[in-house]
Design an enzyme around this catalytic site. Sequence first.
Site, PDB file in Angstrom:
ATOM      1  N   CYS A 281       0.807  -1.236   0.000  1.00 58.43           N
ATOM      2  CA  CYS A 281       0.000   0.000   0.000  1.00 58.43           C
ATOM      3  C   CYS A 281       0.832   1.274   0.000  1.00 58.43           C
ATOM      4  O   CYS A 281       0.824   2.015  -0.981  1.00 58.43           O
ATOM      5  CB  CYS A 281      -0.916   0.000   1.217  1.00 58.43           C
TER       6      CYS A 281
HETATM    7  N1  LIG Z   1      -2.040  -6.118   1.634  1.00 58.69           N
HETATM    8  C1  LIG Z   1      -2.566  -5.123   2.272  1.00 58.69           C
HETATM    9  O1  LIG Z   1      -2.212  -4.863   3.418  1.00 58.69           O
HETATM   10  C2  LIG Z   1      -3.628  -4.239   1.650  1.00 58.69           C
HETATM   11  C3  LIG Z   1      -4.364  -3.372   2.476  1.00 58.69           C
HETATM   12  C4  LIG Z   1      -5.361  -2.583   1.923  1.00 58.69           C
HETATM   13  C5  LIG Z   1      -5.583  -2.626   0.557  1.00 58.69           C
HETATM   14  N2  LIG Z   1      -4.843  -3.466  -0.253  1.00 58.69           N
HETATM   15  C6  LIG Z   1      -5.161  -3.478  -1.684  1.00 58.69           C
HETATM   16  O2  LIG Z   1      -5.878  -4.652  -1.989  1.00 58.69           O
HETATM   17  C7  LIG Z   1      -5.527  -5.139  -3.286  1.00 58.69           C
HETATM   18  C8  LIG Z   1      -5.048  -6.571  -3.184  1.00 58.69           C
HETATM   19  O3  LIG Z   1      -3.889  -6.598  -2.393  1.00 58.69           O
HETATM   20  P1  LIG Z   1      -3.323  -7.944  -1.757  1.00 58.69           P
HETATM   21  O4  LIG Z   1      -2.269  -7.526  -0.792  1.00 58.69           O
HETATM   22  O5  LIG Z   1      -4.425  -8.803  -1.288  1.00 58.69           O
HETATM   23  O6  LIG Z   1      -2.659  -8.612  -3.058  1.00 58.69           O
HETATM   24  P2  LIG Z   1      -2.164 -10.130  -3.210  1.00 58.69           P
HETATM   25  O7  LIG Z   1      -1.131 -10.109  -4.267  1.00 58.69           O
HETATM   26  O8  LIG Z   1      -1.825 -10.683  -1.865  1.00 58.69           O
HETATM   27  O9  LIG Z   1      -3.460 -10.901  -3.721  1.00 58.69           O
HETATM   28  C9  LIG Z   1      -4.034 -10.706  -4.957  1.00 58.69           C
HETATM   29  C10 LIG Z   1      -4.511 -12.031  -5.475  1.00 58.69           C
HETATM   30  O10 LIG Z   1      -5.194 -11.800  -6.711  1.00 58.69           O
HETATM   31  C11 LIG Z   1      -4.935 -12.908  -7.562  1.00 58.69           C
HETATM   32  N3  LIG Z   1      -5.300 -12.516  -8.915  1.00 58.69           N
HETATM   33  C12 LIG Z   1      -4.671 -11.685  -9.759  1.00 58.69           C
HETATM   34  N4  LIG Z   1      -5.365 -11.558 -10.894  1.00 58.69           N
HETATM   35  C13 LIG Z   1      -6.472 -12.315 -10.775  1.00 58.69           C
HETATM   36  C14 LIG Z   1      -7.587 -12.606 -11.609  1.00 58.69           C
HETATM   37  N5  LIG Z   1      -7.711 -12.059 -12.815  1.00 58.69           N
HETATM   38  N6  LIG Z   1      -8.522 -13.454 -11.168  1.00 58.69           N
HETATM   39  C15 LIG Z   1      -8.422 -14.013  -9.953  1.00 58.69           C
HETATM   40  N7  LIG Z   1      -7.405 -13.777  -9.109  1.00 58.69           N
HETATM   41  C16 LIG Z   1      -6.431 -12.932  -9.522  1.00 58.69           C
HETATM   42  C17 LIG Z   1      -3.483 -13.216  -7.301  1.00 58.69           C
HETATM   43  O11 LIG Z   1      -3.149 -14.530  -7.712  1.00 58.69           O
HETATM   44  C18 LIG Z   1      -3.413 -13.027  -5.781  1.00 58.69           C
HETATM   45  O12 LIG Z   1      -3.696 -14.243  -5.104  1.00 58.69           O
HETATM   46  C19 LIG Z   1      -4.481  -4.167  -3.809  1.00 58.69           C
HETATM   47  O13 LIG Z   1      -5.114  -3.193  -4.590  1.00 58.69           O
HETATM   48  C20 LIG Z   1      -3.930  -3.521  -2.554  1.00 58.69           C
HETATM   49  O14 LIG Z   1      -3.430  -2.234  -2.796  1.00 58.69           O
HETATM   50  C21 LIG Z   1      -3.889  -4.280   0.288  1.00 58.69           C
END
Ligand SMILES: NC(=O)c1ccc[n+]([C@@H]2O[C@H](COP(=O)([O-])OP(=O)(O)OC[C@H]3O[C@@H](n4cnc5c(N)ncnc54)[C@H](O)[C@@H]3O)[C@@H](O)[C@H]2O)c1
Length: 450
Positions: A281
């Site tokens: 983030c």
């Molecule tokens: N990690 C955090 O602390 C956090 C906190 C708040 C917001 N976010 C936001 O949330 C979003 C996700 O972050 P995250 O940390 O969970 O990412 P991540 O990489 O841990 O998880 C994303 C998942 O999406 C999957 N994916 C990608 N393309 C796909 C598709 N077309 N169909 C199905 N699955 C697909 C990936 O394989 C992965 O498992 C981002 O925008 C991030 O900025 C993250």
Amino acid sequence: MTNKSKEISISEKLLRKIKGKSAAIGIVGLGYVGLPLALAFAKAGFNVNGIDVDPKKINNINRGISYLLDVKSEQLKKAVSAGKLKATSQSKTLGTVDVIIICVPTTLTSTKEPDLTYINVATNQIAKYLRKGQLVILESTTYPGTTREVVFPVFESTGLKIGKDYFLSFSPERVDPGSKQFTIKNTPKVVGGMEPKSTKLAATLYSNVSDKVVEVSTPEAAEMDKVFENVFRSVNIAMANELAMLCEKMNISVWEVIKAASSKPFGFMPFYPGPGVGGHCIPLDPYYLASKARAYDFHTHFIELAAEINETMPDYIVTRITDALNSRSKSVKGAKVLLLGVTYKKDVEDLRESPVLRVIELLLEKGTDLHFHDPYVSEVKMKNKVLKSIKLDKKQLNSHDCVVITSDHSCFDLNFIIANSKLVLDTRGATLNFKGNNILRLGEPSKKEG
Ligand SMILES: NC(=O)c1ccc[n+]([C@@H]2O[C@H](COP(=O)([O-])OP(=O)(O)OC[C@H]3O[C@@H](n4cnc5c(N)ncnc54)[C@H](O)[C@@H]3O)[C@@H](O)[C@H]2O)c1
């Protein structure tokens, strides 16, 4: 029946399903955000289908094995064996659920521009199966305008109509990885829909897993809220980092100053210095806003300045290590340096954008004999090298010229570490309750060195 009463019945029907927990939920992306959310809805009584492109994750979930520290395998197993949670790679599942929540990554290009590839792919997949009576919610952090300008046109091109046939909202994720205090339940959820029914449906949905839902008038307000929250952190951390560097020169402890300032009951909240910012983030999201702002001929000075300061912290830490070794007549080249904790913050297993990776890179460039220990990370792959986490014992600690606390995991036995190390450089303020001539800290005068 008039058209108007048909319109009402589609949203009403979905609302009733959501209230009665018979709405099936599909979560696209089962990472740090998607998996805990999927589990929260499954625990609340919904049938949840997780959809991911990573077969390893699907396999693990369906066997009840968690790959995240914040999700206990025991709970996952319970939800999976109760038939409440299933994972699949089949995008056709999207057509069978009532609610779709998008939790895919939002990354940056090499020139730090927003890369919406994952959102675009997920949106197109959903559009293929979009049908009447579905609610889609985007949770991925992104710039204001994404829901309306990027997702919405693709859905409208299917011929279905927003607010009539289907519903679309943005609701930012606010997960605090590693936190025992803040969960999905006690962290208010912000929701902004494309039109009032979309907002209401999404707000009702989240009220099943979150104690408080905050409705805003548009997806843009919700998108801006999320990036503002992250910019707020980035700017304040940068200020703490700058103050730390100044305090060292002025012979003042930044930790003492922050503690004193924290006694003010209003108008102040503490942020702490460290080796830089990391995770998915804070290092990324501010750039989403900066880039969008440029489209309005507007320059977001705070964002750029904060990023500049935070991104120089790994270099600064390496300078501190070099100086500490130098004052002990040791060259950084060839010195044995041990980094404790490589994740971007304490008590998580997440290496993404960890500033410690940059510290490693810089120390390797300087020819340091470098090792690390992290209970949550078994190896770190650098360009030409793979470093494996070493065992932390007396002999290892004592054999290193400098031990650096780079991520202050709660499980570290600081007494043991300090007692058995020649020199400890603490970049996180983890050792504040410890005394010892061998302790140096970021944000404290370096005169003790030598
Ligand atoms: N990690 C955090 O602390 C956090 C906190 C708040 C917001 N976010 C936001 O949330 C979003 C996700 O972050 P995250 O940390 O969970 O990412 P991540 O990489 O841990 O998880 C994303 C998942 O999406 C999957 N994916 C990608 N393309 C796909 C598709 N077309 N169909 C199905 N699955 C697909 C990936 O394989 C992965 O498992 C981002 O925008 C991030 O900025 C993250």
